[in-house]
Design a protein around this motif. Sequence first.
Motif, PDB file in Angstrom:
ATOM      1  N   MET A   1       3.548  -3.188  -0.706  1.00  0.00           N
ATOM      2  CA  MET A   1       2.187  -2.262  -0.109  1.00  0.00           C
ATOM      3  C   MET A   1       0.905  -2.558  -1.079  1.00  0.00           C
ATOM      4  O   MET A   1       0.051  -2.888  -0.719  1.00  0.00           O
ATOM      5  CB  MET A   1       2.653  -1.164  -0.189  1.00  0.00           C
TER       6      MET A   1
ATOM      7  N   LEU B   1      -0.481  -6.106  -0.811  1.00  0.00           N
ATOM      8  CA  LEU B   1      -1.292  -6.152   0.435  1.00  0.00           C
ATOM      9  C   LEU B   1      -2.543  -5.455   0.428  1.00  0.00           C
ATOM     10  O   LEU B   1      -3.645  -6.121   0.651  1.00  0.00           O
ATOM     11  CB  LEU B   1      -0.768  -5.602   1.746  1.00  0.00           C
ATOM     12  N   PHE B   2      -2.678  -4.159  -0.083  1.00  0.00           N
ATOM     13  CA  PHE B   2      -3.998  -3.729  -0.279  1.00  0.00           C
ATOM     14  C   PHE B   2      -4.950  -4.249  -1.189  1.00  0.00           C
ATOM     15  O   PHE B   2      -6.002  -4.283  -1.089  1.00  0.00           O
ATOM     16  CB  PHE B   2      -3.577  -2.064  -0.582  1.00  0.00           C
TER      17      PHE B   2
ATOM     18  N   LEU C   1      -6.524  -6.899   0.394  1.00  0.00           N
ATOM     19  CA  LEU C   1      -7.423  -6.417   1.599  1.00  0.00           C
ATOM     20  C   LEU C   1      -8.681  -5.789   0.621  1.00  0.00           C
ATOM     21  O   LEU C   1      -9.844  -5.288   1.390  1.00  0.00           O
ATOM     22  CB  LEU C   1      -6.689  -5.411   2.466  1.00  0.00           C
TER      23      LEU C   1
ATOM     24  N   ARG D   1       6.331  -2.519   9.491  1.00  0.00           N
ATOM     25  CA  ARG D   1       5.374  -1.663   9.267  1.00  0.00           C
ATOM     26  C   ARG D   1       4.110  -2.436   8.600  1.00  0.00           C
ATOM     27  O   ARG D   1       2.857  -2.101   8.894  1.00  0.00           O
ATOM     28  CB  ARG D   1       5.975  -0.689   8.061  1.00  0.00           C
ATOM     29  N   ALA D   2       4.386  -3.310   7.837  1.00  0.00           N
ATOM     30  CA  ALA D   2       3.079  -4.148   7.260  1.00  0.00           C
ATOM     31  C   ALA D   2       2.447  -4.775   8.450  1.00  0.00           C
ATOM     32  O   ALA D   2       1.284  -4.901   8.221  1.00  0.00           O
ATOM     33  CB  ALA D   2       3.570  -5.143   5.997  1.00  0.00           C
TER      34      ALA D   2
ATOM     35  N   ARG E   1       2.423  -4.070  11.301  1.00  0.00           N
ATOM     36  CA  ARG E   1       1.524  -2.908  12.243  1.00  0.00           C
ATOM     37  C   ARG E   1       0.180  -2.625  11.428  1.00  0.00           C
ATOM     38  O   ARG E   1      -0.770  -2.500  11.978  1.00  0.00           O
ATOM     39  CB  ARG E   1       2.352  -1.507  12.407  1.00  0.00           C
ATOM     40  N   VAL E   2       0.240  -2.299  10.111  1.00  0.00           N
ATOM     41  CA  VAL E   2      -0.962  -1.996   9.373  1.00  0.00           C
ATOM     42  C   VAL E   2      -1.922  -3.182   9.381  1.00  0.00           C
ATOM     43  O   VAL E   2      -3.067  -2.950   9.530  1.00  0.00           O
ATOM     44  CB  VAL E   2      -0.710  -1.487   7.920  1.00  0.00           C
TER      45      VAL E   2
ATOM     46  N   ASP F   1      -3.646  -3.419  12.428  1.00  0.00           N
ATOM     47  CA  ASP F   1      -4.654  -2.461  12.915  1.00  0.00           C
ATOM     48  C   ASP F   1      -5.959  -2.605  11.926  1.00  0.00           C
ATOM     49  O   ASP F   1      -7.085  -2.629  12.393  1.00  0.00           O
ATOM     50  CB  ASP F   1      -4.278  -1.204  12.304  1.00  0.00           C
ATOM     51  N   VAL F   2      -5.805  -3.379  10.744  1.00  0.00           N
ATOM     52  CA  VAL F   2      -6.740  -3.897   9.891  1.00  0.00           C
ATOM     53  C   VAL F   2      -7.655  -4.881  10.696  1.00  0.00           C
ATOM     54  O   VAL F   2      -8.925  -4.882  10.659  1.00  0.00           O
ATOM     55  CB  VAL F   2      -6.504  -4.241   8.551  1.00  0.00           C
TER      56      VAL F   2
ATOM     57  N   TRP G   1      -9.703  -3.600  13.362  1.00  0.00           N
ATOM     58  CA  TRP G   1     -10.666  -2.798  12.666  1.00  0.00           C
ATOM     59  C   TRP G   1     -11.866  -3.751  12.488  1.00  0.00           C
ATOM     60  O   TRP G   1     -13.048  -3.816  12.686  1.00  0.00           O
ATOM     61  CB  TRP G   1     -10.335  -2.076  11.483  1.00  0.00           C
TER      62      TRP G   1
ATOM     63  N   PHE H   1      -8.917   0.566   0.778  1.00  0.00           N
ATOM     64  CA  PHE H   1      -7.935  -0.238   0.410  1.00  0.00           C
ATOM     65  C   PHE H   1      -7.949  -0.385  -1.115  1.00  0.00           C
ATOM     66  O   PHE H   1      -6.823  -0.654  -1.876  1.00  0.00           O
ATOM     67  CB  PHE H   1      -8.160  -1.784   0.774  1.00  0.00           C
TER      68      PHE H   1
ATOM     69  N   ARG I   1     -10.992   4.050  13.505  1.00  0.00           N
ATOM     70  CA  ARG I   1     -10.084   3.002  13.093  1.00  0.00           C
ATOM     71  C   ARG I   1      -9.403   2.940  11.533  1.00  0.00           C
ATOM     72  O   ARG I   1      -8.286   2.602  11.673  1.00  0.00           O
ATOM     73  CB  ARG I   1     -10.837   1.745  13.145  1.00  0.00           C
TER      74      ARG I   1
ATOM     75  N   VAL J   1      -5.321   3.033  10.788  1.00  0.00           N
ATOM     76  CA  VAL J   1      -5.003   2.688   9.618  1.00  0.00           C
ATOM     77  C   VAL J   1      -4.030   3.266   8.610  1.00  0.00           C
ATOM     78  O   VAL J   1      -2.960   3.213   8.187  1.00  0.00           O
ATOM     79  CB  VAL J   1      -5.875   1.487   8.819  1.00  0.00           C
TER      80      VAL J   1
ATOM     81  N   ASP K   1      -1.083   4.782   9.809  1.00  0.00           N
ATOM     82  CA  ASP K   1       0.131   3.680   9.840  1.00  0.00           C
ATOM     83  C   ASP K   1       0.560   3.546   8.289  1.00  0.00           C
ATOM     84  O   ASP K   1       1.844   3.509   8.204  1.00  0.00           O
ATOM     85  CB  ASP K   1      -0.203   2.493  10.209  1.00  0.00           C
TER      86      ASP K   1
ATOM     87  N   TRP L   1       4.421   4.280   6.984  1.00  0.00           N
ATOM     88  CA  TRP L   1       4.824   3.139   6.000  1.00  0.00           C
ATOM     89  C   TRP L   1       5.532   4.136   4.828  1.00  0.00           C
ATOM     90  O   TRP L   1       6.794   3.580   4.612  1.00  0.00           O
ATOM     91  CB  TRP L   1       4.020   2.320   5.616  1.00  0.00           C
TER      92      TRP L   1
END
Lengths: 131, 131
Positions: free
Chosen positions: A9, A12-13, A16, A82-83, A85-86, A89-90, A93, B13, B82, B86, B89, B93
């Motif tokens: 996680m 990933l963040f 982003l 789950r990743a 899905r997030v 959504d991003v 967005w 993020f 939005r 996120v 989710d 997670w």
Amino acid sequence: MNKAKGFDMEMLFRALADRTRLRLLNLMGNDEVCVCFFVEVFKTNQPKISRHLAYLRRAGVVTARREGKWMHYRIVEPSDARAARVFADVRQWLAEDRDMQGDRARLAKMCCAPQPPVSIQGAPRPKKLAA
Amino acid sequence: MNKAKGFDMEMLFRALADRTRLRLLNLMGNDEVCVCFFVEVFKTNQPKISRHLAYLRRAGVVTARREGKWMHYRIVEPSDARAARVFADVRQWLAEDRDMQGDRARLAKMCCAPQPPVSIQGAPRPKKLAA
DNA sequence: TTGATACATACGCATACGCGAATGTAAACG
DNA sequence: CGTTTACATTCGCGTATGCGTATGTATCAA
């Protein structure tokens, strides 16, 4: 790219957590895009783009494909549900964000222009992938 | 906290791009939690917790409420739809992550223990909020 | 083989973070 | 008052990140 279990996680963040990288992901959307287009749309220097693409690649968010002199980048769906899905959504967005829409518009305009900028003349156009 | 329009994606993020902060958000869940519980569950020093809570607060992700000597923190739903999606989710997670479940278990155990650690004796228990 | 093109990486610098340790502050208690 | 308690903030330091500039590397053309 990922930790012992599932998707990292944090990584990933962190991927982003930067405007340029979000803009890159936005431009890729469901297409495979050549580096030179990023450079042209963002009106910035090429190493900056390459560095952020490398960051995204290390984070496992995108993958690269070589075609002659050109490099094409595209988004990779996270293996973890789950990743994914997030991430989806991003992307949604991004798709609805004003500034991001502007970037995509500039990319589209550039691809279809009768007289494209010198920097992308002859470059392979973004390819639609299986949406 | 937010930019001109909607929610600042970058800021969100960046707030999520740290393990400790993810663990904090996980422990809050739908509750309002006192700082001392974070310190005890993570077995770490208190300034570290406070700093990360301050970071989350600056990012507009959590809010604080004072109750005598104690400070309670809880998650704030993003105003932007939005961003909220996120964020929801992400919380889901977290809810399904092994390590995070472990943290919540330790918190629950600590709250209900007949002999809680000295550091949290007398501290107000986490309060369930409107889920 | 030489040069040009399209990217990638290294370098030097400035800023942002994360950390533990020390210090500051607000509320409760005597 | 002063002290204790519960947090917040500051400080010094090491590392990560972002930037532009310079340089490396792979491919193609001649």
